[in-house]
Design a protein around this motif. Structure first.
Motif, short mmCIF file in Angstrom:
data_model
loop_
_atom_site.label_atom_id
_atom_site.label_comp_id
_atom_site.label_asym_id
_atom_site.label_seq_id
_atom_site.Cartn_x
_atom_site.Cartn_y
_atom_site.Cartn_z
N GLY A 41 -36.02 11.99 57.30
CA GLY A 41 -34.94 12.00 56.31
C GLY A 41 -34.06 13.23 56.32
O GLY A 41 -33.35 13.50 55.34
N ARG A 42 -34.10 13.99 57.41
CA ARG A 42 -33.24 15.17 57.53
C ARG A 42 -32.46 15.09 58.85
O ARG A 42 -32.78 15.80 59.80
CB ARG A 42 -34.07 16.45 57.45
N TRP A 50 -24.08 18.39 52.27
CA TRP A 50 -24.27 17.13 53.00
C TRP A 50 -25.60 16.50 52.61
O TRP A 50 -25.72 15.27 52.57
CB TRP A 50 -24.22 17.38 54.51
N TYR A 51 -26.61 17.31 52.33
CA TYR A 51 -27.92 16.79 51.98
C TYR A 51 -27.98 16.41 50.50
O TYR A 51 -28.65 15.46 50.11
CB TYR A 51 -29.00 17.83 52.29
N ASP A 52 -27.28 17.15 49.67
CA ASP A 52 -27.26 16.86 48.24
C ASP A 52 -26.43 15.62 47.91
O ASP A 52 -26.67 14.97 46.89
CB ASP A 52 -26.71 18.06 47.46
N ASN A 53 -25.48 15.31 48.78
CA ASN A 53 -24.62 14.15 48.58
C ASN A 53 -25.28 12.94 49.25
O ASN A 53 -25.36 12.85 50.47
CB ASN A 53 -23.24 14.42 49.20
N GLN A 54 -25.76 11.99 48.44
CA GLN A 54 -26.53 10.86 48.99
C GLN A 54 -25.71 10.03 49.98
O GLN A 54 -26.22 9.61 51.02
CB GLN A 54 -27.03 9.97 47.84
N ARG A 55 -24.45 9.80 49.65
CA ARG A 55 -23.61 9.00 50.55
C ARG A 55 -23.40 9.71 51.88
O ARG A 55 -23.48 9.09 52.95
CB ARG A 55 -22.26 8.74 49.87
N ARG A 82 -25.38 11.97 53.19
CA ARG A 82 -26.66 12.03 53.90
C ARG A 82 -26.94 10.71 54.63
O ARG A 82 -27.40 10.70 55.77
CB ARG A 82 -27.80 12.37 52.94
N ARG A 83 -26.67 9.59 53.95
CA ARG A 83 -26.85 8.29 54.60
C ARG A 83 -25.95 8.16 55.81
O ARG A 83 -26.34 7.60 56.86
CB ARG A 83 -26.57 7.16 53.61
N GLU A 132 -14.77 12.14 47.40
CA GLU A 132 -15.58 12.65 46.31
C GLU A 132 -14.76 13.32 45.20
O GLU A 132 -14.88 12.96 44.05
CB GLU A 132 -16.63 13.64 46.84
#
Length: 243
Positions: free
Chosen positions: A135-136, A154-159, A161-162, A227
């Motif tokens: 997941g990283r 980038w990791y804090d933003n779910q969209r 990150r996906r 965003e």
């Protein structure tokens, strides 16, 4: 209320634009600019061309091709050092061609000069797939380090990150395909297979990387631009009843 919302929106948009350099600037940073492309590509390109001429015209031996390639890489690195300039891309060329040249020198087989690059590609593919599994996604980290100042948004933003998860899978698949083609040619013992491997090395080097980098930058910028636009809009919607 409406003028206040417009001011907030414009201010937020301006701040975001200051954080995100233009697309062309981000691509130049990712690829190292024209000079970075040249410095990292010249040594192996010289080897491929000179070795081809040596094979087909008998003008010189494999060792001559190796010496010229390594010498070119070292020369570019030394030139940058004398000017106190960053040498990252020059060092990439030096180490890559030096290790491959040593292997080819020992074995007498020109194909071995490409072996370090192939092994490195294996590492890239494995690393990308593992990063997705935990997941990283690796492409997200690379984006952060090279283009986003090392932030973790980038990791804090779910969209976002996906997006980096599927982008990392795409990178891994492309690199696996590149590796497959090179392995087939490396194992081919027919005459001229070393020349074909050299051509494949050039064709499957920077062009696919540039396309993948462009896709990554475009996707990330598209999401980040959406965003700040959505946040003020939601805020404004919540303030309408109070007015």
């Amino acid at each position: 209320m409406q003028p206040g919302n417009r001011t907030t929106t414009e201010h937020g948009k301006g701040a975001d634009e200051e954080q995100l350099p233009p697309f062309s600037v981000q691509m130049a940073q990712q690829l190292g600019g024209v000079r970075g492309l040249i410095e990292s590509s010249v040594p192996i390109t010289l080897f491929i061309v000179i070795n081809f001429l040596g094979n087909h015209f008998g003008w010189w031996s494999l060792r001559t091709s190796l010496i010229v390639a390594v010498g070119a890489a070292l020369s570019m690195g030394i030139y940058r050092l004398t000017r106190r300039e960053p040498i990252r891309h020059a060092l990439n060329g030096v180490f890559g061609i030096a290790i491959g040249a040593y292997l080819a020198w020992k074995s007498g087989d020109a194909k071995d000069v490409y072996l370090p690059g192939m092994l490195l590609t294996v590492g890239y593919v494995v690393g990308m797939l593992v990063s997705v599994a935990i997941g990283r996604p690796l492409v997200g980290w690379l984006w952060s380090v090279t283009l986003d100042g090392g932030t973790t948004r980038w990791y804090d933003n779910q969209r976002l990150r996906r997006t980096f998860i599927w982008l990392t899978v795409v990178w891994a698949v492309v690199y696996a395909l590149k590796l497959g083609v090179q392995v087939i040619l490396y194992q081919d013992s027919s005459a001229g297979s070393d020349d074909l491997l050299g051509i494949a090395r050039l064709a499957l080097g920077w062009p696919p990387y540039a396309l993948l980098a462009a896709l990554t930058v475009w996707q990330a910028r598209r999401i980040l631009r959406d965003e700040p636009a959505s946040a003020p809009a939601s805020s404004g919607a919540g303030e309408e009843p109070a007015a």
